[in-house]
Scaffold this motif. Structure first.
Motif, PDB file in Angstrom:
ATOM      1  N   GLN A  21       2.516 -12.918  -1.417  1.00 26.13           N
ATOM      2  CA  GLN A  21       4.101 -11.695  -1.388  1.00 26.13           C
ATOM      3  C   GLN A  21       3.177 -10.940   0.226  1.00 26.13           C
ATOM      4  O   GLN A  21       3.869 -10.421   0.942  1.00 26.13           O
ATOM      5  CB  GLN A  21       3.562 -10.548  -2.340  1.00 26.13           C
ATOM      6  N   TYR A  22       1.988 -10.499  -0.189  1.00 18.45           N
ATOM      7  CA  TYR A  22       1.582  -9.684   1.206  1.00 18.45           C
ATOM      8  C   TYR A  22       0.474 -10.634   2.148  1.00 18.45           C
ATOM      9  O   TYR A  22      -0.265 -11.647   1.888  1.00 18.45           O
ATOM     10  CB  TYR A  22       0.777  -8.223   0.763  1.00 18.45           C
ATOM     11  N   ILE A  23       0.711 -10.391   3.497  1.00 20.53           N
ATOM     12  CA  ILE A  23       0.020 -11.184   4.504  1.00 20.53           C
ATOM     13  C   ILE A  23      -1.060 -10.623   4.482  1.00 20.53           C
ATOM     14  O   ILE A  23      -0.165  -9.236   5.888  1.00 20.53           O
ATOM     15  CB  ILE A  23       1.184 -11.654   5.774  1.00 20.53           C
ATOM     16  N   ILE A  38      -8.968  -5.274   3.554  1.00 24.01           N
ATOM     17  CA  ILE A  38      -8.305  -5.698   3.415  1.00 24.01           C
ATOM     18  C   ILE A  38      -7.553  -4.937   1.695  1.00 24.01           C
ATOM     19  O   ILE A  38      -6.427  -4.745   1.712  1.00 24.01           O
ATOM     20  CB  ILE A  38      -8.427  -6.968   2.852  1.00 24.01           C
ATOM     21  N   PRO A  39      -8.305  -4.008   1.116  1.00 22.04           N
ATOM     22  CA  PRO A  39      -7.695  -3.607  -0.365  1.00 22.04           C
ATOM     23  C   PRO A  39      -6.902  -2.198   0.641  1.00 22.04           C
ATOM     24  O   PRO A  39      -5.868  -2.425  -0.069  1.00 22.04           O
ATOM     25  CB  PRO A  39      -8.819  -3.210  -1.361  1.00 22.04           C
ATOM     26  N   ARG A  40      -7.276  -1.841   1.307  1.00 25.02           N
ATOM     27  CA  ARG A  40      -6.674  -0.507   1.550  1.00 25.02           C
ATOM     28  C   ARG A  40      -5.458  -1.191   2.083  1.00 25.02           C
ATOM     29  O   ARG A  40      -4.722  -0.087   1.797  1.00 25.02           O
ATOM     30  CB  ARG A  40      -7.787  -0.298   2.636  1.00 25.02           C
ATOM     31  N   PHE A  41      -5.736  -2.284   3.220  1.00 19.82           N
ATOM     32  CA  PHE A  41      -4.126  -2.548   3.146  1.00 19.82           C
ATOM     33  C   PHE A  41      -3.137  -2.807   2.218  1.00 19.82           C
ATOM     34  O   PHE A  41      -2.268  -2.310   2.152  1.00 19.82           O
ATOM     35  CB  PHE A  41      -3.926  -3.546   3.915  1.00 19.82           C
ATOM     36  N   LYS A  54      -1.777   0.183   0.649  1.00 23.03           N
ATOM     37  CA  LYS A  54      -0.573   1.326   1.237  1.00 23.03           C
ATOM     38  C   LYS A  54       0.398   0.146   1.212  1.00 23.03           C
ATOM     39  O   LYS A  54       2.298   0.665   1.115  1.00 23.03           O
ATOM     40  CB  LYS A  54      -0.459   1.517   2.316  1.00 23.03           C
ATOM     41  N   LEU A  55       0.651  -1.157   1.379  1.00 24.35           N
ATOM     42  CA  LEU A  55       1.675  -2.134   1.145  1.00 24.35           C
ATOM     43  C   LEU A  55       2.354  -2.321  -0.720  1.00 24.35           C
ATOM     44  O   LEU A  55       4.049  -1.761  -0.561  1.00 24.35           O
ATOM     45  CB  LEU A  55       1.601  -4.039   0.963  1.00 24.35           C
ATOM     46  N   ARG A  56       1.135  -2.387  -0.883  1.00 29.20           N
ATOM     47  CA  ARG A  56       2.326  -1.665  -2.382  1.00 29.20           C
ATOM     48  C   ARG A  56       2.690  -0.731  -2.702  1.00 29.20           C
ATOM     49  O   ARG A  56       3.548  -0.445  -3.638  1.00 29.20           O
ATOM     50  CB  ARG A  56       0.868  -1.721  -4.072  1.00 29.20           C
ATOM     51  N   ALA A  57       2.351   1.200  -1.673  1.00 27.55           N
ATOM     52  CA  ALA A  57       2.802   1.725  -1.617  1.00 27.55           C
ATOM     53  C   ALA A  57       4.206   1.992  -1.433  1.00 27.55           C
ATOM     54  O   ALA A  57       4.873   2.839  -1.648  1.00 27.55           O
ATOM     55  CB  ALA A  57       2.432   2.966  -0.907  1.00 27.55           C
ATOM     56  N   GLY A  58       4.621   0.269  -1.157  1.00 27.98           N
ATOM     57  CA  GLY A  58       5.998   0.379  -0.265  1.00 27.98           C
ATOM     58  C   GLY A  58       5.889   0.614   1.771  1.00 27.98           C
ATOM     59  O   GLY A  58       6.861   0.096   2.097  1.00 27.98           O
ATOM     60  N   GLY A 106      -0.846  -5.907   8.781  1.00 29.38           N
ATOM     61  CA  GLY A 106      -0.700  -6.583   7.069  1.00 29.38           C
ATOM     62  C   GLY A 106       0.897  -6.230   7.266  1.00 29.38           C
ATOM     63  O   GLY A 106       1.330  -5.054   7.339  1.00 29.38           O
ATOM     64  N   PHE A 107       1.178  -6.925   6.205  1.00 34.83           N
ATOM     65  CA  PHE A 107       2.827  -6.986   5.951  1.00 34.83           C
ATOM     66  C   PHE A 107       2.757  -7.723   4.492  1.00 34.83           C
ATOM     67  O   PHE A 107       2.482  -8.485   4.249  1.00 34.83           O
ATOM     68  CB  PHE A 107       4.057  -7.107   7.494  1.00 34.83           C
TER      69      PHE A 107
END
Length: 166
Positions: free
Chosen positions: A82-84, A98-101, A104-108, A162-163
């Motif tokens: 889902q995230y790359i 990676i978890p910090r990335f 942020k991605l989960r936050a939108g 990450g995206f």
């Protein structure tokens, strides 16, 4: 099977640094509880990098068309997450971030860009970036991106990003 995260690592003759990168990715996945896959995109290595990656449990994708963009593109196309997150195999980026990335991605956020420059909270290790790139080129292009596109990027050329797949 789909994963929450795919980590794509383009690689060209990185046998010395690749094992440390792979271990840090595995540790980040393990400690954060993320489900994911690691894809090493070998772009014609002659030093055994692909065998090392396979031996450490990474999916190895061989891409004959030379070039960083070809390797990244092929890795992203093969990713099932889902995230790359894309990061270089040269050991210059801390995959433990990676978890910090992902937070942020989960936050939108659609894109999370790493930063090696002090302006964005990073650190450039001695010898890792030529003086003109560190003091002029990268800051100037990052400023231009902020000015033209309203981004908050401080290190436009950072190879750790990450995206969202979408």
């Amino acid at each position: 099977m789909a994963f929450e995260l795919s980590v794509v690592i383009p690689c060209l003759n990185e046998v010395e640094t690749l094992p440390g990168c792979l271990e840090r990715v595995r540790r980040a996945l393990r400690t954060s509880g993320l489900t994911g896959e690691i894809i090493v995109v070998d772009n014609g290595s002659t030093d055994g990098s692909a065998a090392v990656a396979a031996g450490m449990g990474a999916k190895v994708l061989h891409v004959g068309s030379r070039g960083y963009g070809n390797a990244v593109g092929a890795g992203v196309a093969a990713a099932r997450g889902q995230y790359i997150v894309v990061g270089d195999a040269d050991g210059s980026y801390d995959f433990l971030e990676i978890p910090r990335f992902i937070d942020k991605l989960r936050a939108g956020y659609d894109l999370v860009q790493g930063c090696r420059l002090p302006a964005g909270g990073g650190t450039v290790t001695p010898g890792a970036m030529p003086f003109l790139h560190r003091r002029w080129g990268n800051p100037m292009f990052s400023w231009l991106a902020r000015r033209l596109f309203g981004t908050t990027v401080n290190d436009i050329h950072c190879g750790l990003k990450g995206f969202r797949r979408a």
